[in-house]
Motif scaffolding. Structure first.
Motif, PDB file in Angstrom:
ATOM      1  N   ASN A 247       0.790  -1.243   0.000  1.00 32.55           N
ATOM      2  CA  ASN A 247       0.000   0.000   0.000  1.00 32.55           C
ATOM      3  C   ASN A 247       0.819   1.288   0.000  1.00 32.55           C
ATOM      4  OD1 ASN A 247      -2.255  -1.849   0.585  1.00 32.55           O
ATOM      5  ND2 ASN A 247      -1.459  -1.859   2.665  1.00 32.55           N
ATOM      6  N   SER A 248       1.894   1.342  -0.793  1.00 33.86           N
ATOM      7  CA  SER A 248       2.753   2.525  -0.748  1.00 33.86           C
ATOM      8  C   SER A 248       2.468   3.520  -1.864  1.00 33.86           C
ATOM      9  CB  SER A 248       4.226   2.114  -0.825  1.00 33.86           C
ATOM     10  OG  SER A 248       4.569   1.746  -2.146  1.00 33.86           O
ATOM     11  N   SER A 314       3.566   2.640   5.524  1.00 31.13           N
ATOM     12  CA  SER A 314       3.016   1.291   5.398  1.00 31.13           C
ATOM     13  C   SER A 314       3.777   0.275   6.242  1.00 31.13           C
ATOM     14  CB  SER A 314       3.025   0.862   3.931  1.00 31.13           C
ATOM     15  OG  SER A 314       2.635  -0.487   3.819  1.00 31.13           O
TER      16      SER A 314
END
Length: 425
Positions: A247-248, A314
């Motif tokens: 999720n970066s 994250s």
């Protein structure tokens, strides 16, 4: 546990889920003014709400300190990447010195192949899986061309058996033994992007090294998704992207692993740059390269900290949760989704075929489903009704119930929308 295809049962599972509250830490798109059911974390993860603060911190430091931010920011930029060592090492099962962040995934795989693909004499072949992700295929082709070989001769693909969707471990091991002393490198995706099959990294690594080859892994679909023990499994090298399960943000920075036994090898070639040079002497502008000890010695350029900030947000979330908790929920919610699919299949007299292995040891947070008898119109219906999923020709949808932000009630709602999409045609 005996599952039930009811909203009440799904809500009961959510009430017992220790990770359920993490949903509120992510930003969901909306369709028809309703939060979507998001199944494409295997392609691009949702944005954590905490991400903006990490980016804003750098923007503020840049505004207030300008170049001095390299040394005097709250998180100084010149060693920003070092903050990843501890949390990333736990995510991939490594020593902190064995991991770093830099560049993007295929760039890093190319750079690692400079070090670990050294064809010589009759030992020049690369083993990969059939239908690897296209970027890997292009990388292999260009690498063997660069070394003066023909792809059709140097690249050996492990194929699926006729009528089967997944590659058998025994076939991987047999191919390694068959290629034998012609084998220079084994480089496979830890999780196949299309089917969701998880490969036995430990066993394949040992077999490749026994044959005299180096063994590396493309962990794009594995990092942040499956249990990894890269150090203990003796993997030579690996790389992964950060924008899927971690999720970066789109196209963001890549992680790299280089086993510690390679850190002090002066004969190992690498492409060098000043950010991989001895940290204490980096700004002395010395003419000869003296690599940082560890994976950081493969760094090349000054790091883009604005890209690293979302990744740091994250990995710190992953440090809070821990991979064991993620994997426990991953297995349970994926099993519940599998149950829902089978139940809806019965109700609509359909013909769904899940091509992801049914064995939990061989799958992670993805189910790839052949919708026999259904076409692109069903996918379009799902998307218009708030189910964000992924279509692969000819008629496969990939569903990734990511444990950080998917709920059991999402699985139930998906089943009901899927049923309406089929029966309403």
């Amino acid at each position: 546990m005996t599952f039930q295809n009811t909203r009440e049962f799904a809500r009961e599972l959510d009430s017992k889920d220790t990770l359920n509250h993490y949903q509120e830490q992510f930003i969901f798109p909306k369709v028809n003014d309703k939060r979507v059911i998001y199944f494409t974390g295997n392609s691009l993860g949702l944005q954590p709400k905490r991400t903006k603060a990490y980016i804003d911190e750098i923007m503020n430091d840049w505004a207030e300190l300008a170049v001095e931010g390299h040394f005097y920011a709250e998180k100084p930029w010149w060693d920003y990447q070092e903050r990843f060592a501890e949390p990333l090492s736990k995510i991939v099962g490594a020593l902190p010195s064995e991991v770093t962040v830099m560049n993007t995934l295929t760039v890093n795989l190319h750079l690692l192949m400079v070090s670990f693909y050294q064809p010589k004499g009759k030992r020049y072949k690369i083993i990969c899986e059939e239908k690897a992700f296209p970027s890997d295929q292009y990388m292999f082709q260009s690498q063997v061309h660069f070394h003066g070989y023909k792809p059709e001769d140097a690249i050996v693909e492990i194929k699926r058996r006729e009528g089967e969707h997944n590659i058998r471990l025994e076939d991987v091991l047999a191919k390694i033994e068959e290629v034998g002393d012609e084998l220079a490198l084994v480089l496979i995706g830890g999780v196949n992007y299309y089917t969701g099959q998880v490969f036995d990294i430990k066993t394949i690594t040992a077999a490749g090294q026994k044959a005299g080859a180096k063994v590396g892994w493309d962990l794009a679909h594995a990092a942040g998704n499956i249990k990894l023990e890269l150090h203990d499994w003796n993997v030579d090298f690996a790389a992964w992207c950060s924008y899927k399960y971690m999720n970066s943000g789109p196209g963001n920075a890549s992680g790299v692993f280089v086993h510690e036994r390679h850190h002090n090898d002066p004969d190992l070639p690498r492409f060098a740059g000043w950010w991989g040079h001895n940290k204490e002497r980096r700004f002395k502008m010395e003419p000869n390269f003296d690599p940082v000890h560890g994976a950081g010695g493969w760094q090349i350029s000054n790091l883009p900290v604005l890209s690293l900030a979302p990744y740091l947000a994250s990995v710190e979330m992953f440090a809070e949760v821990g991979m064991d908790a993620l994997i426990k929920k991953r297995d349970h919610i994926t099993s519940y989704l599998e149950f829902i699919l089978h139940e809806i299949d019965k109700e609509v007299a359909g013909n769904f075929e899940i091509i992801t292995p049914s064995n939990p040891e061989e799958r992670a947070s993805q189910l790839s489903v052949f919708l026999h008898g259904e076409g692109r119109s069903l996918f379009d219906y799902l998307m218009k009704n708030g189910v964000i999923t992924d279509w692969r020709e000819p008629n496969v949808i990939r569903l990734a119930p990511v444990p950080l932000y998917c709920s059991y009630e999402d699985m139930y709602d998906f089943g009901q929308i899927l049923k309406k999409g089929i029966l309403g045609k």
